[in-house]
Design an enzyme around this catalytic site. Structure first.
Site, PDB file in Angstrom:
ATOM      1  N   LYS A 173       4.992  -2.135   8.286  1.00 49.51           N
ATOM      2  CA  LYS A 173       6.088  -1.452   7.610  1.00 49.51           C
ATOM      3  C   LYS A 173       7.300  -2.352   7.685  1.00 49.51           C
ATOM      4  O   LYS A 173       7.634  -2.870   8.757  1.00 49.51           O
ATOM      5  CB  LYS A 173       6.411  -0.123   8.312  1.00 49.51           C
ATOM      6  CG  LYS A 173       5.377   0.937   8.054  1.00 49.51           C
ATOM      7  CD  LYS A 173       5.858   2.257   8.531  1.00 49.51           C
ATOM      8  CE  LYS A 173       6.987   2.763   7.636  1.00 49.51           C
ATOM      9  NZ  LYS A 173       7.294   4.167   7.917  1.00 49.51           N
TER      10      LYS A 173
ATOM     11  N   ILE B 155       0.820  -1.212   0.000  1.00 54.68           N
ATOM     12  CA  ILE B 155       0.000   0.000   0.000  1.00 54.68           C
ATOM     13  C   ILE B 155       0.854   1.263   0.000  1.00 54.68           C
ATOM     14  O   ILE B 155       0.350   2.366  -0.143  1.00 54.68           O
ATOM     15  CB  ILE B 155      -0.980   0.021   1.193  1.00 54.68           C
ATOM     16  CG1 ILE B 155      -0.260  -0.278   2.514  1.00 54.68           C
ATOM     17  CG2 ILE B 155      -2.122  -0.970   0.959  1.00 54.68           C
ATOM     18  CD1 ILE B 155      -1.150  -0.236   3.735  1.00 54.68           C
TER      19      ILE B 155
ATOM     20  N   SER C 248      11.093   5.888   1.790  1.00 57.14           N
ATOM     21  CA  SER C 248      12.556   5.807   1.908  1.00 57.14           C
ATOM     22  C   SER C 248      12.929   4.700   2.891  1.00 57.14           C
ATOM     23  O   SER C 248      14.001   4.136   2.858  1.00 57.14           O
ATOM     24  CB  SER C 248      13.107   7.146   2.416  1.00 57.14           C
ATOM     25  OG  SER C 248      12.396   7.534   3.591  1.00 57.14           O
TER      26      SER C 248
ATOM     27  N   ASP D 118       8.897  14.849  10.941  1.00 51.45           N
ATOM     28  CA  ASP D 118       8.609  14.514   9.542  1.00 51.45           C
ATOM     29  C   ASP D 118       7.128  14.680   9.265  1.00 51.45           C
ATOM     30  O   ASP D 118       6.503  13.840   8.620  1.00 51.45           O
ATOM     31  CB  ASP D 118       9.050  13.082   9.243  1.00 51.45           C
ATOM     32  CG  ASP D 118       9.329  12.907   7.741  1.00 51.45           C
ATOM     33  OD1 ASP D 118       9.421  11.776   7.274  1.00 51.45           O
ATOM     34  OD2 ASP D 118       9.394  13.951   7.046  1.00 51.45           O
TER      35      ASP D 118
HETATM   36  C1  LIG Z   1      -2.258   3.821  -1.912  1.00 51.22           C
HETATM   37  N1  LIG Z   1      -2.087   3.555  -0.505  1.00 51.22           N
HETATM   38  C2  LIG Z   1      -3.068   3.809   0.344  1.00 51.22           C
HETATM   39  O1  LIG Z   1      -4.154   4.234  -0.006  1.00 51.22           O
HETATM   40  C3  LIG Z   1      -2.794   3.508   1.778  1.00 51.22           C
HETATM   41  C4  LIG Z   1      -3.680   2.854   2.653  1.00 51.22           C
HETATM   42  C5  LIG Z   1      -5.067   2.353   2.338  1.00 51.22           C
HETATM   43  N2  LIG Z   1      -3.079   2.776   3.887  1.00 51.22           N
HETATM   44  C6  LIG Z   1      -1.849   3.349   3.811  1.00 51.22           C
HETATM   45  C7  LIG Z   1      -0.883   3.476   4.860  1.00 51.22           C
HETATM   46  C8  LIG Z   1      -0.938   2.961   6.155  1.00 51.22           C
HETATM   47  C9  LIG Z   1      -1.951   2.156   6.776  1.00 51.22           C
HETATM   48  O2  LIG Z   1      -2.999   1.752   6.256  1.00 51.22           O
HETATM   49  N3  LIG Z   1      -1.580   1.897   8.055  1.00 51.22           N
HETATM   50  C10 LIG Z   1      -0.372   2.502   8.330  1.00 51.22           C
HETATM   51  C11 LIG Z   1       0.395   2.516   9.513  1.00 51.22           C
HETATM   52  C12 LIG Z   1       1.597   3.233   9.529  1.00 51.22           C
HETATM   53  C13 LIG Z   1       2.015   3.899   8.370  1.00 51.22           C
HETATM   54 CL1  LIG Z   1       3.508   4.801   8.451  1.00 51.22          CL
HETATM   55  C14 LIG Z   1       1.278   3.872   7.191  1.00 51.22           C
HETATM   56  C15 LIG Z   1       0.055   3.167   7.186  1.00 51.22           C
HETATM   57  C16 LIG Z   1      -1.642   3.829   2.500  1.00 51.22           C
HETATM   58  C17 LIG Z   1      -0.395   4.513   2.030  1.00 51.22           C
END
Ligand SMILES: CNC(=O)c1c(C)[nH]c(/C=C2\C(=O)Nc3ccc(Cl)cc32)c1C
Length: 278
Positions: free
Chosen positions: A37, A14, A18, A140
């Site tokens: 992560k 998702i 970096s 950040d």
């Molecule tokens: C295209 N990606 C997304 O729409 C997306 C979705 C549905 N969730 C995320 C990111 C996280 C997510 O869903 N849980 C997280 C916990 C910690 C961190 Cl640093 C990031 C996330 C993202 C980047």
């Protein structure tokens, strides 16, 4: 019993940063959807590894409605990778939301901007209360590190890890990405303080409304000049003079003149959001 990788099913990637990758996962025991992560620590020095461990331990202690919830961690020594398991934020990140609004030429509602301001301020307040003394500062704060859950509530992510992942003093690692939100004092290599987070938060709310950062330039040298000049275009007309005034205060070059977290939380528009719904 410590978790193991086989306790989770990887659904999809998702995010890529970096630090490594962020993946949507399912916990096999109860089907709960989470995210992890993946951070490769193989090239980190002992100091950086120790910082990573203390930052992850700090994340473990942070329980707040507007901070991404930490669940667990798995260390795979064979691949020198740590998997930090956290809550899944179905709404994605604010950076993607801003890009989508730009594409669709659609401004976000002012009410949403005030809600984001309130919820991130409360998240920052929680961190600065919880670790008094060695206050954890976000360092950040940017749209890519602010997430939305299914109810479009804000979740501040990546708390503290920025310090570790950009700890390397080499130029390449220190300036990962363009530092649009870097405060004037940081541009002058002065020490980071809680008002630096306030500057970054002002930049973030400005960008949420204008769909562009307050300070942009063709390179980092010109960006530093623009930031230290402190001049930026007013918000687009749909937004109120009240929001414009508060953001302008958050973007004061002199950190002393910027509002504190408490000042923001006492603002009438923020208090209105805190009042129980009738
Ligand atoms: C295209 N990606 C997304 O729409 C997306 C979705 C549905 N969730 C995320 C990111 C996280 C997510 O869903 N849980 C997280 C916990 C910690 C961190 Cl640093 C990031 C996330 C993202 C980047």
């Amino acid at each position: 019993m410590p978790s193991k990788l086989s306790d989770y099913e990887v659904i999809c990637t998702i995010g890529v940063g970096s630090y490594g990758k962020c993946k949507k996962i399912k916990r096999r025991s109860d089907g709960k959807i989470l995210a992890w992560k993946e951070i490769n620590y193989g090239s980190m020095s002992e100091t950086e590894k120790q910082m990573l461990v203390s930052e992850v331990n700090l994340l473990r202690g942070l329980r707040h409605e507007f901070i991404v919830r930490y669940y667990d961690r798995i260390v795979d020594r064979n691949t020198t990778t740590i998997y930090i398991i956290m809550e899944y934020c179905e709404g994605g990140d604010l950076g993607s939301l801003i890009s989508r609004c730009k594409r669709e030429r659609k401004y976000l509602e002012e009410e949403f901007a005030w809600k984001v301001l309130r919820q991130i301020t409360l998240a920052l307040h929680e961190c600065q209360q919880r670790v008094k003394g060695s206050a954890v500062l976000h360092r950040d704060l940017k749209p890519a590190n602010v997430f939305l859950d299914a109810a479009h509530e804000v979740k501040l992510g990546d708390f503290g890890l920025a310090r570790v992942l950009h700890h390397d003093t080499s130029f390449a690692k220190t300036f990962v990405g363009t530092p649009y939100y870097m405060s004037p004092e940081l541009m002058d290599h002065c020490s980071y303080n809680e008002k630096s987070d306030m500057w970054s938060l002002g930049c973030l709310i400005y960008e949420l409304c204008s769909l562009s950062p307050p300070f942009t330039a063709i390179n980092q040298q010109h960006l530093a000049v623009k930031i230290k000049e402190g001049k930026f275009r007013p918000l687009p007309s749909p937004y109120s003079a009240e929001l414009q005034e508060l953001i302008s205060r958050m973007l004061k070059i002199d950190a002393v003149l910027r509002p504190s977290i408490e000042d923001i939380l006492k603002h009438s528009r923020i208090l209105e959001l805190s009042a129980p719904k009738k």
